[in-house]
Design a protein around this motif. Structure first.
Motif, mmCIF file in Angstrom:
data_model
loop_
_atom_site.group_PDB
_atom_site.id
_atom_site.type_symbol
_atom_site.label_atom_id
_atom_site.label_comp_id
_atom_site.label_asym_id
_atom_site.label_seq_id
_atom_site.Cartn_x
_atom_site.Cartn_y
_atom_site.Cartn_z
ATOM 1 N N LEU A 121 0.963 -1.301 0.133
ATOM 2 C CA LEU A 121 -0.014 -0.090 0.082
ATOM 3 C C LEU A 121 0.983 1.203 0.196
ATOM 4 O O LEU A 121 0.497 2.199 -0.251
ATOM 5 C CB LEU A 121 -1.032 0.095 1.085
ATOM 6 N N GLU A 122 2.233 1.142 0.503
ATOM 7 C CA GLU A 122 2.887 2.331 0.519
ATOM 8 C C GLU A 122 3.191 2.757 -0.768
ATOM 9 O O GLU A 122 3.456 3.852 -1.332
ATOM 10 C CB GLU A 122 4.046 2.166 1.367
ATOM 11 N N GLU A 123 3.402 1.691 -1.837
ATOM 12 C CA GLU A 123 3.688 2.070 -3.134
ATOM 13 C C GLU A 123 2.504 2.860 -3.705
ATOM 14 O O GLU A 123 2.625 3.640 -4.534
ATOM 15 C CB GLU A 123 3.793 0.947 -4.119
ATOM 16 N N ALA A 124 1.316 2.269 -3.494
ATOM 17 C CA ALA A 124 0.249 3.033 -3.972
ATOM 18 C C ALA A 124 0.146 4.468 -3.567
ATOM 19 O O ALA A 124 -0.154 5.408 -4.244
ATOM 20 C CB ALA A 124 -1.134 2.127 -3.494
ATOM 21 N N GLN A 125 0.249 4.668 -2.106
ATOM 22 C CA GLN A 125 0.120 5.917 -1.721
ATOM 23 C C GLN A 125 1.214 6.865 -2.532
ATOM 24 O O GLN A 125 0.652 8.105 -2.556
ATOM 25 C CB GLN A 125 0.426 5.960 -0.197
ATOM 26 N N ARG A 126 2.464 6.455 -2.541
ATOM 27 C CA ARG A 126 3.529 7.188 -2.886
ATOM 28 C C ARG A 126 3.115 7.535 -4.622
ATOM 29 O O ARG A 126 3.690 8.681 -4.989
ATOM 30 C CB ARG A 126 4.860 6.408 -2.891
ATOM 31 N N LEU A 127 2.620 6.751 -5.168
ATOM 32 C CA LEU A 127 2.743 6.687 -6.839
ATOM 33 C C LEU A 127 1.431 7.322 -7.411
ATOM 34 O O LEU A 127 1.120 8.214 -7.896
ATOM 35 C CB LEU A 127 2.528 5.272 -7.526
ATOM 36 N N CYS A 128 0.066 6.964 -6.687
ATOM 37 C CA CYS A 128 -0.902 7.238 -7.303
ATOM 38 C C CYS A 128 -1.947 8.192 -6.680
ATOM 39 O O CYS A 128 -2.128 8.411 -5.290
ATOM 40 C CB CYS A 128 -2.175 5.814 -7.175
ATOM 41 N N LYS A 129 -2.323 9.184 -7.376
ATOM 42 C CA LYS A 129 -3.001 10.383 -7.018
ATOM 43 C C LYS A 129 -4.476 10.047 -6.633
ATOM 44 O O LYS A 129 -4.930 10.380 -5.403
ATOM 45 C CB LYS A 129 -3.193 11.458 -8.305
ATOM 46 N N ARG A 130 -5.002 9.231 -7.291
ATOM 47 C CA ARG A 130 -6.364 8.571 -6.970
ATOM 48 C C ARG A 130 -6.423 7.247 -6.572
ATOM 49 O O ARG A 130 -5.679 6.408 -7.279
ATOM 50 C CB ARG A 130 -7.333 9.065 -8.130
ATOM 51 N N THR A 131 -7.478 6.689 -5.804
ATOM 52 C CA THR A 131 -7.355 5.297 -5.386
ATOM 53 C C THR A 131 -8.648 4.740 -5.176
ATOM 54 O O THR A 131 -9.672 5.834 -4.648
ATOM 55 C CB THR A 131 -6.614 5.206 -4.094
ATOM 56 N N LEU A 145 -1.958 5.234 4.117
ATOM 57 C CA LEU A 145 -3.022 4.559 3.385
ATOM 58 C C LEU A 145 -3.473 3.132 3.943
ATOM 59 O O LEU A 145 -4.560 2.693 4.034
ATOM 60 C CB LEU A 145 -2.658 4.326 1.837
ATOM 61 N N GLU A 146 -2.566 2.415 4.505
ATOM 62 C CA GLU A 146 -2.592 1.348 5.088
ATOM 63 C C GLU A 146 -3.620 1.400 6.214
ATOM 64 O O GLU A 146 -4.592 0.153 6.313
ATOM 65 C CB GLU A 146 -1.171 0.720 5.438
ATOM 66 N N GLU A 147 -3.549 2.075 6.880
ATOM 67 C CA GLU A 147 -4.328 2.323 8.206
ATOM 68 C C GLU A 147 -5.743 2.653 7.659
ATOM 69 O O GLU A 147 -6.656 2.020 8.157
ATOM 70 C CB GLU A 147 -3.813 3.531 9.105
ATOM 71 N N ALA A 148 -6.109 3.478 6.765
ATOM 72 C CA ALA A 148 -7.371 3.855 6.126
ATOM 73 C C ALA A 148 -7.791 2.558 5.518
ATOM 74 O O ALA A 148 -8.908 2.456 5.721
ATOM 75 C CB ALA A 148 -6.960 4.922 5.211
ATOM 76 N N PHE A 149 -7.170 1.820 4.712
ATOM 77 C CA PHE A 149 -7.523 0.581 4.071
ATOM 78 C C PHE A 149 -8.130 -0.564 5.068
ATOM 79 O O PHE A 149 -9.096 -0.827 4.940
ATOM 80 C CB PHE A 149 -6.297 0.125 3.142
ATOM 81 N N LEU A 150 -7.107 -0.816 6.036
ATOM 82 C CA LEU A 150 -7.560 -1.667 6.947
ATOM 83 C C LEU A 150 -9.007 -1.190 7.647
ATOM 84 O O LEU A 150 -9.803 -1.980 7.888
ATOM 85 C CB LEU A 150 -6.500 -1.690 8.118
ATOM 86 N N LYS A 151 -8.932 -0.023 8.169
ATOM 87 C CA LYS A 151 -10.263 0.521 8.736
ATOM 88 C C LYS A 151 -11.416 0.341 7.935
ATOM 89 O O LYS A 151 -12.522 -0.198 8.169
ATOM 90 C CB LYS A 151 -10.090 2.036 9.073
#
Ligand SMILES: Nc1ncnc2c1ncn2[C@@H]1O[C@H](COP(=O)(O)OP(=O)(O)OP(=O)(O)O)[C@@H](O)[C@H]1O
Ligand SMILES: [Mg+2]
Lengths: 244, 263
Positions: free
Chosen positions: A195-205, A229-235
């Motif tokens: 998820l850190e990759e996604a957070q770093r690279l992607c403007k929208r998710t 993003l990982e925390e938000a995702f898990l929640k």
């Protein structure tokens, strides 16, 4: 402007012997031209199913998928897409270069060696060029599949867990290349469990689970007050319990 | 009509399919040659002193067209069936679904590759046969209708290549392909007049044999090589073309609606 991808009320079912498994349900999303978009979700959420329907690998039972306004499955739509599949593919009899030439040919491109060499170079596969694909390591096969998805310079690149099994150094090279492709105008849709990759690279998710969208927004809006993003995702995902 | 891009795509599939069997030619070309050589030696040489001439030809001469046909048809079928099967295992069959290539052209490319392999194998068997005849009888076997030979060979290989595509798509293991080959295809080939003239059969069985499409292909090839056969050449051609159409529809349906998923 026409969106790169428009999905409306998509429904995907797998017909099993005595059961119907719904993999994607009433899913709608629009991705603009030039976006680098993260499609996230736990195992079995329906990401690969959605991507497979976009490239007409599997049929879908409801809704519509349009690629630059062309219905999925049409020649025009197929030409726009490059797919890096989640599952590794092993071409038994052929070398890396042969496969890349054949696939170029499938897209109607003759004499594509320059482009192939460029891609091999960028993905650090030059030395594997004349090796049998079956003799490559997992990470090399993955990079070969990325090259294969790019031989025809598609307008949309679908990356289904491209970094799985790729070592740290090459992952950096990979992401730099992805960013560069995106900067040159290519729309990129990425699924990953890093998820850190996604957070770093992607403007929208977009985050999906059980075949439905849980959230779709700017990545930093999804993170909102969470640490990352990982925390938000898990929640978001925890609320819904494990996948069937 | 396909446009230039589609032709390039078609050629790529064809090239890949031909290269595929050529890369393993010891299995796909030489092994069937040895197979046919064994038949020639065992049946042709040993039986030709016992079996009376068939249709006015020595038994060895009679056997050669049948063996060439058998090898060509069997290899045409194996080519598409195992290619599709292996591609399903490796996962690369999916490529053909993703790319902008029409089902017609994909099916056509697969069938033509089958024809190419079949013709190469048949030519090799024919060459071996000529050698045996020369060594044994002191003369080369004349080829009565070379164009007919090519025509019937192509028609026969097209039929079996088409069947191979269908079998490749519906099979889930190599055992399925082997079952089709052993229980359906090989009996049809063996009972199609490879080893004997239909005239020696009981009239009832002669009637039954008229329903075997292989009879027409094998006799067409025999007519082309020897100039004589049990069934008239135009009828052989007509029935063969009919079966190319029927099996072609089957192959096209398989390519269009079959599963490309790996397993
Ligand atoms: N061929 C199939 N037949 C039956 N069910 C399937 C098939 N492929 C996927 N599924 C089911 O569909 C659902 C979605 O699967 P999918 O592969 O799309 O998930 P995913 O989000 O890509 O997961 P992962 O992160 O593990 O790759 C799962 O419940 C899965 O079991
Ligand atoms: Mg997946």
């Amino acid at each position: 402007m026409t969106p790169a991808l428009h999905i409306q009320d998509l429904r995907i079912e797998y017909r099993l012997k005595d059961d119907v498994k719904v993999a994607v349900e009433r899913l709608s999303l629009t991705i603009e031209h030039g976006e680098l978009f993260a499609l996230l979700g736990p195992n079995g959420a329906g990401k690969t199913s959605m991507i497979s329907a976009m490239v007409s690998l599997i049929p879908f039972q409801g809704g519509e998928i349009k690629i630059f306004d062309h219905p999925a499955g049409t020649v025009a739509a197929k030409k726009c897409i490059g797919l890096v599949p989640q599952e590794l593919v092993s071409y038994g009899f052929f070398t890396v270069n042969e496969i890349l030439q054949f696939v170029s040919g499938y897209y109607g491109i003759l004499n594509n060696q320059k482009r192939i060499d460029y891609l091999l170079e960028r993905l650090q596969l030059q030395s594997q060029k004349n090796k049998l694909v079956s003799q490559l390591s997992g990470g090399m096969k993955r990079r070969m599949l990325i090259a294969k998805a790019l031989v025809h310079s598609p307008k949309i690149l679908l990356l289904d867990e491209p970094s799985a099994g790729v070592d740290v150094e090459l992952r950096t090279i990979l992401w730099d290349f992805v960013k560069e492709l995106n900067a040159s105008g290519m729309t990129i849709i990425l699924t990953t469990h890093y998820l850190e990759e996604a957070q770093r690279l992607c403007k929208r998710t977009a985050i999906m689970d059980h075949g439905k969208l849980l959230a779709m927004d700017y990545t930093d809006k999804i993170i909102a007050d969470e640490k990352n993003l990982e925390e938000a995702f898990l929640k978001l995902v925890k609320k819904r319990g494990p996948n069937a | 009509m396909p446009n230039l891009e589609e032709w390039i795509g078609f050629q790529s599939v064809l090239k890949k399919e031909i290269l595929r069997f050529w890369k393993v030619k010891s299995q796909t070309v030489f092994s069937p040659m040895i197979n046919a050589a064994l038949y020639l030696v065992v049946f042709g040489l040993s039986l030709s002193n016992v079996v009376p001439p068939q249709n006015g030809f020595s038994y060895t001469e009679f056997l050669i067209p049948g063996l060439a046909a058998m090898a060509a048809l069997n290899n045409a079928l194996q080519n598409s069936a195992s290619s599709i099967m292996i591609s399903k295992f490796h996962g690369d069959l999916q490529d053909l679904r993703i790319v902008p290539l029409s089902h017609n052209l994909i099916a056509l490319a697969y069938v033509i590759a089958c024809i190419v392999r079949g013709v190469i194998v048949a030519a090799a068997v024919l060459f071996l046969g000529e050698l045996v005849v020369f060594l044994k009888e002191g003369h080369w076997m004349a080829i009565a209708h070379p164009q007919g030979f090519i025509l019937f060979l192509c028609l026969g290989c097209a039929i079996f290549g088409n069947l191979g595509i269908w079998i490749g798509f519906i099979s889930r293991t190599f055992d399925h392909i082997a079952a089709f080959t052993n229980f359906i295809i090989l009996p049809l080939i063996y009972l199609g007049g490879v080893f004997f003239s239909l005239k020696i059969l009981h009239p009832t069985w002669q009637t039954v044999a008229t329903f075997n499409p292989l009879v027409y292909i094998i006799n067409g090839i025999r007519w082309s090589l020897l100039g004589a056969s049990d069934v008239s050449a135009p009828l052989c051609a007509l029935v063969s073309v009919l079966f190319v159409a029927i099996t072609g529809a089957l192959a096209w349906y398989s390519v269009k609606y079959g599963s490309y998923q790996r397993f």
